[in-house]
Design a protein around this motif. Sequence first.
Motif, mmCIF file in Angstrom:
data_model
loop_
_atom_site.group_PDB
_atom_site.id
_atom_site.type_symbol
_atom_site.label_atom_id
_atom_site.label_comp_id
_atom_site.label_asym_id
_atom_site.label_seq_id
_atom_site.Cartn_x
_atom_site.Cartn_y
_atom_site.Cartn_z
ATOM 1 N N GLY A 162 -33.334 67.091 -72.569
ATOM 2 C CA GLY A 162 -34.591 67.709 -72.995
ATOM 3 C C GLY A 162 -34.405 68.625 -74.187
ATOM 4 N N ILE A 163 -33.395 69.499 -74.118
ATOM 5 C CA ILE A 163 -33.132 70.408 -75.244
ATOM 6 C C ILE A 163 -32.758 69.591 -76.473
ATOM 7 N N HIS A 164 -31.952 68.547 -76.250
ATOM 8 C CA HIS A 164 -31.534 67.656 -77.334
ATOM 9 C C HIS A 164 -32.768 67.081 -78.055
ATOM 10 N N LYS A 206 -23.419 84.525 -80.164
ATOM 11 C CA LYS A 206 -24.507 83.894 -79.404
ATOM 12 C C LYS A 206 -24.058 83.768 -77.953
ATOM 13 N N ARG A 207 -25.027 83.763 -77.046
ATOM 14 C CA ARG A 207 -24.674 83.654 -75.617
ATOM 15 C C ARG A 207 -25.537 82.611 -74.928
ATOM 16 N N TRP A 208 -24.986 81.992 -73.915
ATOM 17 C CA TRP A 208 -25.675 81.021 -73.063
ATOM 18 C C TRP A 208 -25.906 79.678 -73.729
ATOM 19 N N ALA A 262 -26.110 71.902 -80.375
ATOM 20 C CA ALA A 262 -26.256 73.127 -79.572
ATOM 21 C C ALA A 262 -27.308 73.999 -80.248
ATOM 22 N N PHE A 263 -28.264 74.488 -79.460
ATOM 23 C CA PHE A 263 -29.351 75.318 -79.996
ATOM 24 C C PHE A 263 -28.962 76.784 -79.797
ATOM 25 N N CYS A 264 -28.660 77.470 -80.897
ATOM 26 C CA CYS A 264 -28.050 78.805 -80.804
ATOM 27 C C CYS A 264 -29.031 79.897 -81.207
ATOM 28 N N LEU A 265 -29.756 80.413 -80.231
ATOM 29 C CA LEU A 265 -30.720 81.479 -80.493
ATOM 30 C C LEU A 265 -30.322 82.770 -79.764
ATOM 31 N N THR A 266 -30.160 82.698 -78.430
ATOM 32 C CA THR A 266 -29.912 83.903 -77.620
ATOM 33 C C THR A 266 -28.598 84.575 -78.021
#
Length: 400
Positions: free
Chosen positions: A107-109, A175-177, A141-145
């Motif tokens: 889904g994130i992909h 970044k985390r998580w 990889a979606f790197c926001l947090t």
Amino acid sequence: MTTPPALAAAPHQLHTSPEHPDLLELARHLQPAERQRLQQIEEFAQGRIRPESIEPWNQEELPRHLLEEAGELGLGEVFVDGSSHLFQGLAHAALARADVSISAVVGIHNELIVGTIDSLGSEQHKREWLPGLRSLRQLGAFCLTEPEHGSDVAGGLTTSATQQADGQWHIQGAKRWIGLGTVADVALVWARDTADAQIKGFLVPTSTPGYQAQKISQKTGLRIMQNADITLDVLVPETALMPGASSFAAAGEGLRGSRAWVGWQAVGAQQALLDISRSYARSRQQFGKPLASFQMIQTALAKVAGNLAVSTALMGELSRLQSEEKLTMMRASLAKATLTRLARESAALARETLGGNGILSTHEAAKVAGDIEAIYTYEGSHGINLLIAGRDLTGVSAFV
Ligand SMILES: Cc1cc2nc3c(=O)[nH]c(=O)nc-3n(C[C@H](O)[C@H](O)[C@H](O)COP(=O)(O)OP(=O)(O)OC[C@H]3O[C@@H](n4cnc5c(N)ncnc54)[C@H](O)[C@@H]3O)c2cc1C
């Protein structure tokens, strides 16, 4: 009435049920070709992903071969291949019914990696990354947090991007998580431009010197997902900046769609809970009768089915609004918060039906319950999504 034989409480026992869990028959609204494709996905999900994800979940490993096979069914590109919103949602629910971590990764992909590059990336970005990503041979990889900024990331984000005299960007921060942070080929990094203080999106190959990822272990949910702490001290070319991603509003667009998609995860997870608890209740005997014959067990199953029906109805309607381009952040947040809350209640009811086996991670009920805790919190916590809806209802922000 014939009584099914009791199931031994063996580890890795699957409690498959023949009934289809689409209680409201939403799939009947699909065109025949999409209905057929959904059936193939459901067969793959139940036949392969469901049994082959239990041990990786316990070992915190990513069953990469399943992603590659999902790619062969086109699951890496449903967001951009012209599929209807209802089909996309039902496909995500089918994956979540089999394993919530795999559905999270896919889904994130789709929503946040392929979707973002497709809508905000340059032609060069699309040429370079989309073919591998769409087939799920490559991962993003979606790197926001960040370690110090979760709910307040929009205002607080500190990862910096400074453009050098030669045009290159120097990106620095933590970044985390970050899902798939240790195994992805490309990181989509949100960083604050030191020149104008805007949050911008950059594509950083994870092979870039200065990209470091450390797996976060000991999670009690989504254990397959490979979340990571990331540190960045990288130099990337001028072209790493996505032309459409020059403010936080661009990230917000993606998050709206992905919050709605988490609602479909809650649908799939509750389908799994119904599958597992109903099957167990029919096969396990106490007092000389199947558990399914006791009123309190039937009440629990009916409550789970009721939560599932409400969740399914809301997501069906939301997909209709999406097709009419009427998916507001308020609607997406309300759906995400409400459906993950219902899923949490369903998880408690379903795992109780399995008695002691309901707390063994080798049985599926506990696995799904742990995963639901994680989806309750990611893509914006339950509380923050309610406060987004509250802001819309009252005109007053209670959180910023
Ligand atoms: C399994 C998992 C996968 C994830 N994957 C990714 C990923 O791939 N990429 C990514 O960028 N991020 C990812 N995240 C991060 C996720 O989006 C954040 O965890 C989430 O936004 C919450 O941030 P936080 O954990 O820092 O909690 P905090 O912001 O510290 O919040 C802690 C608690 O305080 C509450 N709270 C905070 N502020 C307020 C307020 N103003 N009013 C009332 N209550 C408040 C919250 O609701 C929450 O209950 C993932 C998280 C998890 C758990």
